[in-house]
Design a protein around this motif. Structure first.
Motif: not given
Lengths: 514, 653
Positions: A369-391
């Motif tokens: 399920s590439p979609l869910l994997s990518i979404l999870m990665t995005l949310f996790m990156l935002s929680l981490f604080g990746m520039p470009g994402l709200g976190g």
């Protein structure tokens, strides 16, 4: 009072089964309608633009109705609505139809309590608000009553909550005893004129212990992972965001009062203490999270560390102009709401399909399920604080506000950065398993996962959109929070000015209200 | 009428670039790309003409606001456009020549797989180049500067399945990095010294300065290195000949007419800063003069048509820098203008030959093509006359102006080195005429001979693939326009160019005493003397070329045999590439390997440690979460007790 609509909706949801038994749609719609009405009412009740004159209190100065609380309530009601949506999409099918109204009633009840928490302006209402938010939460945590982990978590939650509540009420009594008032502003004035006596100090400590329990700050965080693991995903999401955010806003209100009325010297110690508490909480949460393999526990520790970041930010309120920090906190809560909602929703979808909450079972998901994997990665990156994402922006605004506090602020920012660095390890672990680890060939099926329903995808898509929006174009959001955050301070200044005439009694605004 | 419309000059092409990119997606849309690109650039040209009708000599420079780009503290860089007469001249060259080249390329690239991709990159290039010349501050100029660099890279490596093209693209990009690094350092330094990077406040601040002192004196040298990289001057010229791997229209537009002149533009624009430093302009002149001579000598012995023109371009750019260095910004910009016409014409006609010969570029394998391609033959003849500097043709006027000004500067200022440079320029003019006509005679005259290349293009014309053929008029017509420009451009535009350049920032900074010529050469006024000399040089060069390559080819062979060593040296371009490889590339690769090992062992180890240490710490605190309720309650109470202790300690109890 928008909360009235929540009470009305609670009653309606409970009455609904008598009209039509075993129907799940009507109570759901009623609950959503109640939340919508509350939202609309929040919006309309203070429809004029946010300004200093908009600060008013009701019920003998015990509840503050100001744009700060208004903004938070809007977020809270929206979030509660999203939780109901998430529950309809994922969890409702697993709930017995007879239990549906109970569940909704508890969610509404908890929302009611949290909504009061942000408005509470004296000790008594603070206690009532916290309790009325806590009791439904205890029940929600144990809602899956046939599951041992849920009952265990719920029981722990209740017992530890009781300890915290008793500490809090004891602390409040000491504060009342030493200051002679229940009103926050008066207490703060007293603290500034008489200084903080040891008795009051101990009282404040007890009081903050109650808040810290809701915030799951170390050392009162123990309930958090166990409860989160046992409860269903909706409840976990709800508790991880709404309950903590409400406690955060309560803390902000208490601290702002102290910041406005007290001399700086007397409260620096309080600020340092809170800052240290926040730093310990953030670090502790991150360190333990590194070893978690259950996605819920992982996110539980993640939420502990985020609460730590926010406490670190809140401690600075006592030292500098609070507007920047309060607006940063509101922004942080806004972002945090969407990233946690997204991460938990993906985890819930995966748990429903894989039958597992263990991140090691995510191996090879990128193929399935590439979609869910990518979404999870995005949310996790935002929680981490990746520039470009709200976190990232949340942390950035928090950090820039903190650094204004000089040396202490700089130290706190350094701790924030260090923690962020550590947290990358566990935030990327689910993605690591999803993308780089090959599943054990014999026992793991490699069939693609079923596509999540369109509504689920829409919910997730909205979360992603919000994260990108706040991450790339945060200006409009931060401007709005800044406007709303300015209010919590200004009327206090006004009162300080009027206080120059010797007038011990707090100003009671007896405006008629609903 | 306000200049507000002028802000669309760069934006039309970039919209076209987007549409061309869309055309890439579907095969049947591909052929629209050239029309979209052409329409947008013609539109920009019309807008430039309209802008030119407003910004006339003597008018104040105007700034067209577009939007606020970067605001950070005191630093400010806006997306605003600056219009003075120099901008207008550059815009005419870019959009005018650009339109003609794109028109030609529409036919030239037909049948190519990357048709739409090509025009997308060209549109993007026009956007970047117009942004470069219209920028109102150095950072925006740098944006365009890097943009053209990128497009150049994309277009040199257009045939990405050809390893040599890929290598050439990389080479151009990397060599330009050196110059660009210096350029951006210069921008930083400018900001540090002046607190602004926008032209207008910068020029005001410069006008108040008598002499450049301290780090201000270093800024021109940094800018200069940037310009030398982009405009292929010594020692950074090596990328330009290799850049001929790109499609020929690209060579004509980017690597002859426009992009490579960006360095000339930069120095002309920053002339107020260059005149403050006593050493900056002489260095520019020296590098320019040496490059002109150096490249011209290499061009003498090359056999690849496009490479000859590439070295010729390097050489002509050297003239422009010589002009700038001799404080003759009029000459430099004028030569830029005329060179754009005749060099684009030469490249495109060379492209026609290449097209007709199926990719064959070797001089030794062709001859007598004038029967097969009469139009191309005479078009190239016009270009050759202009390049050789034959009187009345455009190249003559501009080159003569540069050489005259240089000679005058040398003699008036009693600056022997400048005089030497001027003489070198004259000698270069002779070499130029020689190699230009060597090429023309060998391609179009002499015995009929054609060995076709192996590049079988399919343009659906139905012609026999083994026979050179004339280009269709759709491709020759734009060349006619270019030829007209190449022939009469110098005569017609001389006065106009002088007033245009002198009223821009490039001219105002120079107190060029055009009337105060006291010095004389051979009893004549310096300019007249140089004119006579350069005419003689050109004619001598042509005559010699005719002798060796038309009348007595055997004499050429004999000369070649008796000077075999020299010819070998020139044919191998003085072995500069080999030298660079040994001195720069290999040591860098070695350092790279060392760094790689360090990265693996040290950096990765540290990263692993950063990941490992917290996990170890985590293990130590993890047992607190034992799951037992009593443990939790105890920990809570103990934790609070510790805090209580701290609180009480704070009060000193």
């Amino acid at each position: 009072m928008p909360e009235i609509w929540l009470v009305v909706a609670m009653c309606a949801v409970l009455i609904a089964p008598f009209v039509k038994r075993r129907n799940v749609t009507i109570p759901t719609l009623l609950a959503v309608a109640g939340l919508l009405a509350a939202m609309l009412f929040t919006l309309l009740w203070q429809s004029s633009d946010p300004s200093a004159e908009n600060f008013r209190t009701v019920f003998s100065n015990s509840l503050a109705i100001d744009p700060f609380s208004q903004f938070f309530k809007m977020m809270l009601f929206l979030f509660a609505m999203l939780i109901v949506v998430q529950w309809v999409l994922i969890g409702r099918s697993q709930t017995d139809a007879l239990d549906v109204p109970d569940f909704l009633c508890l969610v509404l009840g908890a929302t009611f309590g949290m909504s009061l928490m942000v408005s509470a302006n004296n000790l008594l209402t603070i206690f009532i608000a916290i309790e009325s938010a806590s009791l439904p939460s205890f029940a929600l945590a144990g809602f899956r009553k046939h599951q041992n982990r849920a009952t265990e978590g719920s029981l722990k939650y209740i017992l530890l909550g009781a300890v915290a509540s008793s500490l809090m009420i004891y602390g409040m009594s000491l504060v009342y005893g030493s200051s002679g008032s229940l009103d926050l502003a008066t207490i703060a004035q007293h603290a500034s004129s008489e200084g903080i006596s040891p008795l009051m100090g101990i009282g404040l400590l007890g009081m903050f212990a109650g808040f810290a329990f809701k915030l799951s700050a170390v050392p009162l965080h123990f309930w958090c992972p166990d409860v989160f693991e046992g409860a269903s995903f909706e409840v976990t999401t709800f508790l991880s965001v709404a309950s903590k955010a409400a406690a955060m806003c309560l803390l902000v209100r208490v601290l702002s009062n102290f910041a406005m009325f007290s001399a700086v010297e007397s409260i620096t110690g309080m600020a340092v203490g809170l800052g240290v508490l926040g730093a310990i909480t953030a670090t502790w949460g991150n360190l333990v999270a590194l070893h978690q393999t259950n996605i819920k526990r992982l996110l539980a520790y993640s939420s502990i560390s985020h609460a730590g970041y926010m406490i670190m930010g809140a401690s600075v309120i006592l030292l500098v102009n609070p507007t920047a920090i309060v607006s940063a906190l509101l922004f942080y809560i806004l972002v945090y709401m969407f990233m946690n909602l997204g991460a938990f929703t993906v985890a819930a979808v995966l748990a429903a399909q894989l039958g597992s909450e263990d991140i090691r079972d995510y191996a090879g998901l990128i193929k399935r399920s590439p979609l869910l994997s990518i979404l999870m990665t995005l949310f996790m990156l935002s929680l981490f604080g990746m520039p470009g994402l709200g976190g990232f922006m949340g942390k950035l605004f928090l950090g820039t506000a903190m650094i204004q506090a000089g040396g202490i602020g700089a130290l706190l920012v350094a701790i924030l950065l260090l923690n962020t660095l550590f947290s990358l390890w566990y935030y990327l672990r689910p993605s690591y398993f999803m993308i780089f680890v090959k599943p054990n060939d014999d026992d793991a099926p490699s069939t693609p996962l079923a596509r999540p329903s369109t509504a689920t995808l829409a919910l997730l898509g909205w979360c992603v959109l919000m994260l990108f929006w706040t991450g790339i174009l945060p200006n409009s959001a931060i401007q709005t929070t800044r406007e709303y955050a300015a209010i919590i301070v200004k009327p206090a200044v006004r009162q300080t000015l009027s206080q120059s005439t010797p007038k011990a009694e707090p100003k009671i605004d007896r405006k008629e209200s609903h | 009428m306000t200049l507000q419309f002028a802000r669309f000059i760069p934006w039309l092409p970039i919209v076209a670039a987007i549409f061309c990119a869309l055309c890439c997606t579907k095969k049947s849309w591909r052929h629209y790309a050239s029309w979209i690109c052409l329409a947008s650039v013609v539109g920009s040209f019309i807008l430039s003409l309209m802008a030119g009708s407003i910004i006339t000599p003597g008018k104040e420079a105007q700034t067209v606001t577009f939007f606020e780009w970067i605001h950070a503290g005191r630093f400010q860089a806006n997306f605003h456009y600056y219009f003075d007469t120099l901008t207008i001249v550059m815009l005419y060259v870019i959009t005018g020549i650009g339109s003609l080249v794109i028109w030609y390329a529409g036919g030239y690239m037909k049948g190519d797989r990357g048709y739409a991709r090509f025009f997308m990159a060209v549109s993007l290039f026009i956007f970047s180049m117009t942004t470069l010349v219209m920028a109102d501050n150095l950072l925006l100029l740098f944006l365009g500067w890097e943009g053209v660099g990128l497009c150049s890279y994309l277009l040199i490596g257009y045939y990405y399945d050809k390893p040599s093209a890929v290598a050439a693209g990389k080479k151009a990009f990397i060599v330009n990095r050196i110059g660009d690094l210096c350029f951006i350092l210069g921008i930083f330094l400018t900001y540090r010294e002046f607190g602004t990077i926008a032209y207008e406040p910068l020029f005001e601040a410069l006008a108040d300065m008598e002499h450049a002192t301290g780090s201000v004196a270093a800024i021109p040298f940094l800018f200069m290195l940037g310009a030398f990289g982009k405009s292929a001057q010594l020692p950074l010229y090596v990328w330009l000949p290799d850049a001929m791997e790109g499609p020929t229209p690209v060579s004509a537009l980017i690597h002859a007419a426009t992009m490579v002149t960006a360095g000339v533009y930069l120095i002309a624009r920053m002339m107020p800063m260059f005149v403050l430093s006593p050493y900056a302009l002489p260095v520019v002149a020296t590098v320019g003069g040496l490059t002109a001579l150096f490249a011209a000598t290499i061009a003498l012995c090359q056999y690849d048509i496009k490479r000859i023109f590439a070295y010729s371009t390097v050489s002509q750019l050297g003239y422009m820098f010589l002009g700038l260095g001799a404080a003759s910004s009029v000459g430099a910009v004028f030569h830029l203008f005329t060179h754009a016409f005749f060099k684009a014409l030469l490249f495109l006609t060379a492209g026609s030959v290449m097209h007709a010969m199926a990719g064959q570029l070797d001089l030794r394998k062709m001859g007598g093509l004038r029967h097969k391609m009469p139009v191309t033959c005479w078009l190239m003849f016009a270009g050759c006359l202009a390049l050789a500097g034959v009187p009345l043709f455009s190249g003559f006027y501009s080159k003569d102006l540069i050489l005259g000004d240089a000679m005058a500067a040398g003699l008036n200022g009693h600056n022997p080195w400048m005089t030497v440079l001027a003489w070198m320029g004259l000698f270069t003019a002779f070499l130029t005429a020689f190699y230009t006509f060597r090429l023309w005679f060998r391609v179009f005259w002499g015995p009929d001979q054609c060995v076709m290349g192996d590049d079988h293009h399919d343009d659906g014309g139905g012609h026999h693939p083994h026979e050179p053929h004339e280009m269709p008029w759709s491709m020759n017509l734009p060349l006619v326009f270019l030829a007209v420009g190449a022939v009469i451009g110098g005569m017609v535009c001389h006065e106009w160019m002088t007033t245009m350049v002198l009223s821009s920032s490039a001219g105002e900074a120079l107190s060029h005493g055009g009337t105060a010529h006291h010095a004389s050469l051979f009893g004549m006024d310096v300019h007249s003397a140089v004119m006579v000399l350069s005419i003689a040089a050109a004619l001598l060069g042509i005559a010699l070329a005719a002798w060796f390559h038309l009348i007595r080819p055997s004499a050429a062979d004999r000369v070649k045999q008796s000077y075999a060593g020299l010819c070998d040296l020139l044919e191998n371009k003085y072995f500069v590439d080999e030298l660079y490889d040994a001195v720069v590339v290999r040591p860098l690769k070695l350092i790279g390997s060392v760094c790689f090992v360090i990265d693996r062992l040290v950096i990765d180890g540290m990263v692993s440690l950063v990941g490992f240490a917290p996990r170890l710490l985590g293990l130590t605190v993890r047992p607190t979460q034992s799951g037992s309720l009593q443990g939790y309650g105890l920990s809570m109470v103990v934790g609070l007790a510790i805090m209580l202790l701290l609180v009480t300690l704070m009060w000193g109890y």
